[in-house]
Design a protein around this motif. Structure first.
Motif, PDB file in Angstrom:
ATOM      1  N   LEU A  50      37.850  42.660  42.668  1.00 23.60           N
ATOM      2  CA  LEU A  50      37.809  42.443  41.217  1.00 23.60           C
ATOM      3  C   LEU A  50      37.569  43.762  40.477  1.00 23.60           C
ATOM      4  O   LEU A  50      36.698  44.548  40.845  1.00 23.60           O
ATOM      5  CB  LEU A  50      36.699  41.454  40.859  1.00 23.60           C
ATOM      6  N   SER A  51      38.341  43.991  39.414  1.00 20.88           N
ATOM      7  CA  SER A  51      38.193  45.193  38.598  1.00 20.88           C
ATOM      8  C   SER A  51      37.177  44.948  37.490  1.00 20.88           C
ATOM      9  O   SER A  51      36.724  43.818  37.264  1.00 20.88           O
ATOM     10  CB  SER A  51      39.541  45.574  37.987  1.00 20.88           C
ATOM     11  N   GLU A  89      37.737  44.834  34.422  1.00 23.07           N
ATOM     12  CA  GLU A  89      38.308  43.934  33.408  1.00 23.07           C
ATOM     13  C   GLU A  89      38.066  42.465  33.748  1.00 23.07           C
ATOM     14  O   GLU A  89      38.171  41.600  32.872  1.00 23.07           O
ATOM     15  CB  GLU A  89      39.813  44.189  33.269  1.00 23.07           C
ATOM     16  N   GLN A  90      37.757  42.184  34.991  1.00 20.35           N
ATOM     17  CA  GLN A  90      37.522  40.804  35.420  1.00 20.35           C
ATOM     18  C   GLN A  90      36.034  40.462  35.481  1.00 20.35           C
ATOM     19  O   GLN A  90      35.661  39.395  35.941  1.00 20.35           O
ATOM     20  CB  GLN A  90      38.172  40.583  36.794  1.00 20.35           C
ATOM     21  N   LEU A  91      35.210  41.384  34.968  1.00 21.79           N
ATOM     22  CA  LEU A  91      33.763  41.186  34.988  1.00 21.79           C
ATOM     23  C   LEU A  91      33.195  41.275  33.581  1.00 21.79           C
ATOM     24  O   LEU A  91      33.799  41.857  32.685  1.00 21.79           O
ATOM     25  CB  LEU A  91      33.109  42.252  35.878  1.00 21.79           C
ATOM     26  N   GLU A  92      32.034  40.693  33.390  1.00 25.68           N
ATOM     27  CA  GLU A  92      31.327  40.765  32.112  1.00 25.68           C
ATOM     28  C   GLU A  92      29.837  40.584  32.374  1.00 25.68           C
ATOM     29  O   GLU A  92      29.434  40.103  33.434  1.00 25.68           O
ATOM     30  CB  GLU A  92      31.835  39.689  31.146  1.00 25.68           C
ATOM     31  N   TYR A  93      29.048  40.973  31.403  1.00 27.77           N
ATOM     32  CA  TYR A  93      27.593  40.866  31.562  1.00 27.77           C
ATOM     33  C   TYR A  93      27.032  39.662  30.810  1.00 27.77           C
ATOM     34  O   TYR A  93      27.651  39.140  29.878  1.00 27.77           O
ATOM     35  CB  TYR A  93      26.911  42.137  31.059  1.00 27.77           C
ATOM     36  N   ASP A  94      25.860  39.235  31.256  1.00 29.71           N
ATOM     37  CA  ASP A  94      25.025  38.271  30.534  1.00 29.71           C
ATOM     38  C   ASP A  94      25.634  36.876  30.437  1.00 29.71           C
ATOM     39  O   ASP A  94      25.619  36.237  29.378  1.00 29.71           O
ATOM     40  CB  ASP A  94      24.697  38.806  29.134  1.00 29.71           C
ATOM     41  N   MET A 117      27.344  36.751  40.216  1.00 25.42           N
ATOM     42  CA  MET A 117      27.312  38.181  39.993  1.00 25.42           C
ATOM     43  C   MET A 117      28.181  38.909  41.019  1.00 25.42           C
ATOM     44  O   MET A 117      28.370  38.433  42.139  1.00 25.42           O
ATOM     45  CB  MET A 117      25.884  38.707  40.075  1.00 25.42           C
ATOM     46  N   ASN A 118      28.684  40.076  40.620  1.00 23.92           N
ATOM     47  CA  ASN A 118      29.577  40.849  41.478  1.00 23.92           C
ATOM     48  C   ASN A 118      29.153  42.318  41.495  1.00 23.92           C
ATOM     49  O   ASN A 118      28.947  42.925  40.451  1.00 23.92           O
ATOM     50  CB  ASN A 118      31.014  40.747  40.949  1.00 23.92           C
ATOM     51  N   LEU A 119      29.014  42.872  42.704  1.00 26.50           N
ATOM     52  CA  LEU A 119      28.661  44.279  42.851  1.00 26.50           C
ATOM     53  C   LEU A 119      29.917  45.128  42.874  1.00 26.50           C
ATOM     54  O   LEU A 119      30.703  45.051  43.815  1.00 26.50           O
ATOM     55  CB  LEU A 119      27.856  44.500  44.136  1.00 26.50           C
ATOM     56  N   HIS A 120      30.113  45.955  41.845  1.00 24.13           N
ATOM     57  CA  HIS A 120      31.230  46.898  41.768  1.00 24.13           C
ATOM     58  C   HIS A 120      30.760  48.232  42.336  1.00 24.13           C
ATOM     59  O   HIS A 120      29.622  48.648  42.116  1.00 24.13           O
ATOM     60  CB  HIS A 120      31.675  47.046  40.310  1.00 24.13           C
ATOM     61  N   TYR A 121      31.643  48.920  43.059  1.00 23.78           N
ATOM     62  CA  TYR A 121      31.234  50.166  43.722  1.00 23.78           C
ATOM     63  C   TYR A 121      30.760  51.222  42.725  1.00 23.78           C
ATOM     64  O   TYR A 121      29.924  52.076  43.063  1.00 23.78           O
ATOM     65  CB  TYR A 121      32.386  50.732  44.560  1.00 23.78           C
ATOM     66  N   VAL A 124      28.014  38.508  45.077  1.00 23.69           N
ATOM     67  CA  VAL A 124      29.008  38.876  46.077  1.00 23.69           C
ATOM     68  C   VAL A 124      29.320  40.365  45.926  1.00 23.69           C
ATOM     69  O   VAL A 124      29.081  40.966  44.875  1.00 23.69           O
ATOM     70  CB  VAL A 124      30.304  38.050  45.938  1.00 23.69           C
ATOM     71  N   CYS A 125      29.851  40.955  46.976  1.00 23.52           N
ATOM     72  CA  CYS A 125      30.227  42.361  46.951  1.00 23.52           C
ATOM     73  C   CYS A 125      31.707  42.499  46.620  1.00 23.52           C
ATOM     74  O   CYS A 125      32.535  41.719  47.105  1.00 23.52           O
ATOM     75  CB  CYS A 125      29.924  43.017  48.294  1.00 23.52           C
TER      76      CYS A 125
END
Length: 384
Positions: A41-42, A44-49, A54-58, A123-124
């Motif tokens: 997932l990039s 652009e496919q994530l958001e906060y709050d 949740m997703n851990l981005h490198y 998830v990672c």
């Protein structure tokens, strides 16, 4: 702490707590950790709050997260609706995640450990390697630091592949080893380093609050002036630096600090430097003789120099920038800045006040640097 100078050939670190003895066990990383698939997932496919998984981005491993991730206080982005991966492995406390790529070999395999998930689903993601000690050879908190140690990164540096971008894969971990002490010793090491990290976080907050205080005081001091003068009137000699990096012992200043050395000083000191390109508007006061590159504008104002320096630290340079592809500040635009002025006695008081606050800030920043250096020393000495 004790040094093991008499046991250089044993599997023990150079520095350890005195109550522990005996050799550590060498363990292949691929034998210690089981690895799980991650998503791609990039941002652009994530958001906060939100309340989503949740997703851990490198990118957050490189910048933004401490070695020990505590989701009671640290933040991770959530996966946007309709982007939920179909196959995934939820992280558990004690799991580690490595960044699998970087432009810097020192940053390849940079690691975080999930110290406290705070009952949240994580998830990672992209460019991460998700590992778990299913054999329970380690305590929660130890792995993140042993994988941040100098001895481990020296191994990674030798096997990282690439030219511009360096990368690793799970296969590389069959070539890497770490040392494992007893679990009580692991706990003691992890506790010490985690407390240092917490002190670093506290120190960063102290610096942030102090910077905010200084800015608020400076703004107030300069806003109450009834008169202004153009900077040109106070500092008629405003020029751009012309020195190039070369040999010598005299410091060469650029837009944000010392960038090299020169043989002969072009400036005698007591000058203000304003970054004209790059980090536009960065303001420096230089007391010593030096050289100045063409990335900075030089302001000379005699006895008014330090007063002008403190004022320019509060100035919003966006008002005078020009250019689109590469914004910049020119000497002519700098000369037109209106500087609040007082009588000499009042200006002296302002300079004295802000000097003291700035000195306090420098002390706090130096303390932060000292703590960081201590941590690096321990990461170098306490692991094998």
């Amino acid at each position: 702490m004790t040094k093991n100078n008499e046991h250089k050939n044993l599997n023990v670190p150079a520095l350890r707590f005195p109550e522990f003895s005996g050799e550590w066990k060498k363990c292949k990383v691929s034998d210690l950790l089981d690895f799980y698939s991650t998503n791609s997932l990039s941002w652009e496919q994530l958001e906060y709050d939100t309340n989503a998984m949740m997703n851990l981005h490198y990118g957050l491993i490189h910048v933004g997260l401490p070695t020990m991730v505590d989701l009671a206080k640290d933040k991770l982005p959530n996966i946007k609706e309709d982007n939920m991966p179909t196959n995934f492995e939820l992280c558990k406390e004690g799991d580690v995640a490595f960044a699998d790529a970087s432009e810097d070999t020192n940053e390849v395999a940079k690691t975080i450990e999930f110290y406290n998930l705070a009952e949240k689903n994580v998830v990672c993601g992209l460019h991460t390697i998700h590992g778990r000690d299913n054999k329970h050879k380690t305590v929660v908190g130890f792995k993140g630091y042993t994988f941040s140690s100098t001895v481990f990164h020296n191994q990674i540096r030798r096997i990282a592949q690439g030219t511009k971008i360096y990368s690793i894969s799970t296969k590389n971990f069959s070539e890497c080893y770490i040392g494992l002490p007893s679990k009580p010793e692991q706990t003691k090491i992890a506790t010490l380093l985690r407390l240092i990290d917490e002190r670093v976080a506290t120190q960063n907050k102290i610096i942030e609050k102090l910077e905010s205080l200084i800015k608020g005081i400076a703004d107030k001091l300069f806003q109450t002036a009834r008169e202004t003068k153009l900077l040109l009137e106070l500092a008629p000699n405003i020029t751009s630096g012309t020195d190039k990096n070369g040999s010598g012992t005299i410091p060469l200043y650029g837009s944000t600090g010392i960038i090299g050395k020169v043989k002969n000083a072009s400036q005698k000191g007591n000058i203000v430097l304003v970054a004209r390109v790059g980090t536009i508007g960065t303001v420096q006061y230089v007391k010593e003789s030096c050289g100045v590159s063409d990335n900075a504008l030089i302001v000379e104002a005699g006895e008014m120099t330090k007063y002008i320096y403190h004022f320019l630290k509060t100035y919003k340079f966006a008002h005078i920038t020009s250019g689109t592809t590469q914004p910049l500040i020119t000497a002519s635009s700098l000369k037109k800045i209106a500087v609040p002025t007082y009588d000499i006695e009042r200006q002296t008081q302002i300079v004295l006040c802000l000097n003291i606050l700035e000195r306090k800030l420098d002390i706090e920043k130096q303390y932060l640097s000292d703590i960081a250096m201590m941590k690096q020393y321990l990461l170098h000495q306490m692991f094998i």
